[in-house]
Design a protein around this motif. Structure first.
Motif, PDB file in Angstrom:
ATOM      1  N   VAL A   1      50.689  13.439 -95.995  1.00  0.00           N
ATOM      2  CA  VAL A   1      49.450  14.083 -95.571  1.00  0.00           C
ATOM      3  C   VAL A   1      49.230  13.759 -94.096  1.00  0.00           C
ATOM      4  O   VAL A   1      48.399  12.926 -93.718  1.00  0.00           O
ATOM      5  N   SER A   2      50.004  14.428 -93.254  1.00  0.00           N
ATOM      6  CA  SER A   2      49.922  14.151 -91.824  1.00  0.00           C
ATOM      7  C   SER A   2      49.423  15.339 -91.014  1.00  0.00           C
ATOM      8  O   SER A   2      48.884  15.160 -89.923  1.00  0.00           O
ATOM      9  N   ARG A   3      49.600  16.567 -91.536  1.00  0.00           N
ATOM     10  CA  ARG A   3      49.103  17.770 -90.864  1.00  0.00           C
ATOM     11  C   ARG A   3      48.253  18.556 -91.856  1.00  0.00           C
ATOM     12  O   ARG A   3      48.719  18.931 -92.932  1.00  0.00           O
ATOM     13  N   VAL A   4      47.015  18.811 -91.477  1.00  0.00           N
ATOM     14  CA  VAL A   4      46.044  19.409 -92.404  1.00  0.00           C
ATOM     15  C   VAL A   4      45.369  20.603 -91.723  1.00  0.00           C
ATOM     16  O   VAL A   4      45.033  20.542 -90.538  1.00  0.00           O
TER      17      VAL A   4
ATOM     18  N   LEU B   1      39.884  12.341 -95.180  1.00  0.00           N
ATOM     19  CA  LEU B   1      41.121  12.662 -94.469  1.00  0.00           C
ATOM     20  C   LEU B   1      41.637  11.425 -93.743  1.00  0.00           C
ATOM     21  O   LEU B   1      40.862  10.676 -93.132  1.00  0.00           O
TER      22      LEU B   1
ATOM     23  N   GLU C   1      44.666   9.251 -89.005  1.00  0.00           N
ATOM     24  CA  GLU C   1      45.800   9.575 -88.137  1.00  0.00           C
ATOM     25  C   GLU C   1      46.291  11.007 -88.330  1.00  0.00           C
ATOM     26  O   GLU C   1      47.186  11.470 -87.595  1.00  0.00           O
ATOM     27  N   ALA C   2      45.724  11.764 -89.284  1.00  0.00           N
ATOM     28  CA  ALA C   2      46.190  13.129 -89.560  1.00  0.00           C
ATOM     29  C   ALA C   2      45.838  14.073 -88.421  1.00  0.00           C
ATOM     30  O   ALA C   2      44.767  13.969 -87.802  1.00  0.00           O
ATOM     31  N   GLU C   3      46.733  15.009 -88.164  1.00  0.00           N
ATOM     32  CA  GLU C   3      46.490  16.077 -87.197  1.00  0.00           C
ATOM     33  C   GLU C   3      45.809  17.223 -87.939  1.00  0.00           C
ATOM     34  O   GLU C   3      46.381  17.753 -88.898  1.00  0.00           O
ATOM     35  N   VAL C   4      44.598  17.623 -87.531  1.00  0.00           N
ATOM     36  CA  VAL C   4      43.799  18.575 -88.299  1.00  0.00           C
ATOM     37  C   VAL C   4      43.417  19.773 -87.435  1.00  0.00           C
ATOM     38  O   VAL C   4      42.944  19.608 -86.300  1.00  0.00           O
TER      39      VAL C   4
ATOM     40  N   ASP D   1      50.878  20.169 -94.112  1.00  0.00           N
ATOM     41  CA  ASP D   1      51.206  19.480 -95.362  1.00  0.00           C
ATOM     42  C   ASP D   1      50.166  19.788 -96.433  1.00  0.00           C
ATOM     43  O   ASP D   1      50.487  19.879 -97.612  1.00  0.00           O
TER      44      ASP D   1
END
Length: 344
Positions: A193-196, A219, A222-225, A258
């Motif tokens: 779960v790194s790109r949302v 979330l 560190e996730a890219e959203v 992701d």
């Protein structure tokens, strides 16, 4: 609000649009089908259903001017009608006046619409001029027709189609579903779960602060959203939040994501499915003043039963749900049959 008459826009590819022309100017080609839909899920549905309608003649779109319509309909002839919000009587009347001028010239012999109020605005003058009208109710309506559906059913020479077998009957014929042909399968190795992508819709009247506030809690930091929030506002807005994201950019972002989290709208569900993602589908609730009724609840449950989304309530969304959504992929399962309708 300043009203402008409908204008004809001919798309010329990614470089943009040529100059608008008044509707009164004579149009040269022999197009007979007018495709009518408000922007958002209604437009996405009609766009996805079009290949299954079997129309052999050229078509012209009538919708509102927005980043979605300009991106989704790039390369096609588009007539921009005055925008109308949900249950917006003034907007519907402005569309009616524009449609009267559009349909009096004899260019169109058929009007097809998936709603919303713009369908009524176009069907009334179309029926008066003897033009066949076809209304396809939204796939979100699992228990019965919407207010628009009930209104257009009163318009003479209108044929009615539902995407739910549950309430088909009488004048309402089951034609199939825009969700036909999709199937989800579990991945051997879940995605991290790194790109949302978060898509809360673009409705100007209804925000979804419950879901946005919950996502800011669950979330991974560190996730890219990519945040598409529409009119939603919370005290601490996420960095980079955008009101609207063009269709092509949103599709690319979903393909690379992701996890996709959306409100339970038809357009958002279709976008995620096309991108191969089993989205977390969160319904707006009428009791929280997030929509006019609870049709999103029914749609989320329906698509969850079909295995095409992970349906969750906004206040109950967890990190585990994000991991679950990242464990699936969606693909088309071969050819899909034509929509069952009577085009003549």
């Amino acid at each position: 609000m300043t009203w402008h008459p409908a204008t004809v826009i001919s798309s010329r590819g990614a470089s943009g649009f040529r100059q608008s022309h008044p509707l009164e100017r004579k149009l040269a080609n022999d197009v007979t089908t007018l495709l009518v839909a408000s922007t958002g899920g209604h437009l996405a549905e009609l766009h996805d259903l079009l290949p299954r309608l079997g129309l052999c003649d050229d078509c012209v779109w009538a919708t509102f001017d927005s980043p979605q319509s300009r991106s989704l309909l790039d390369g096609q002839e588009v007539i921009h009608l005055p925008p109308a919000a949900t249950r917006d009587l003034g907007g519907a009347l402005r569309d009616l006046l524009a449609a009267r001028g559009l349909l009096r010239g004899g260019r169109f012999s058929r009007v097809v619409s998936t709603g919303a109020s713009v369908a009524v605005s176009c069907f009334l003058p179309a029926s008066r001029h003897g033009i066949a009208c076809h209304y396809i109710e939204s796939a979100a309506r699992r228990k019965g027709p919407s207010l628009t559906g009930r209104l257009v059913a009163r318009v003479p020479r209108t044929r009615l189609y539902t995407q739910s077998r549950r309430w088909a009957g009488g004048r309402w014929r089951y034609g199939g579903s825009v969700f036909d042909g999709y199937q989800a399968s579990r991945l051997a190795t879940p995605r991290p779960v790194s790109r949302v992508v978060v898509a809360l819709g673009t409705h100007e009247r209804f925000g979804f602060p419950r879901l946005l506030a919950r996502l800011l809690k669950v979330l991974p930091p560190e996730a890219e959203v990519l945040w598409q929030v529409g009119s939603t506002r919370v005290p601490r807005m996420p960095a980079g939040a955008r009101v609207q994201v063009p269709y092509a950019e949103m599709q690319q972002a979903m393909r690379e994501a992701d996890v996709v989290v959306t409100h339970a709208g038809v357009g958002s569900a279709l976008a995620a499915l096309r991108a191969g993602r089993r989205a977390i589908h969160v319904p707006r609730r009428r009791r929280h003043r997030e929509h006019v009724d609870d049709h999103q609840v029914e749609l989320a449950r329906h698509l969850d039963r079909r295995g095409l989304v992970v349906a969750r309530e906004a206040d109950a969304l967890t990190v585990e749900d994000l991991v679950e959504a990242a464990s699936w992929t969606v693909a088309r399962t071969g050819s899909v049959g034509p929509f069952q309708w009577t085009p003549t």
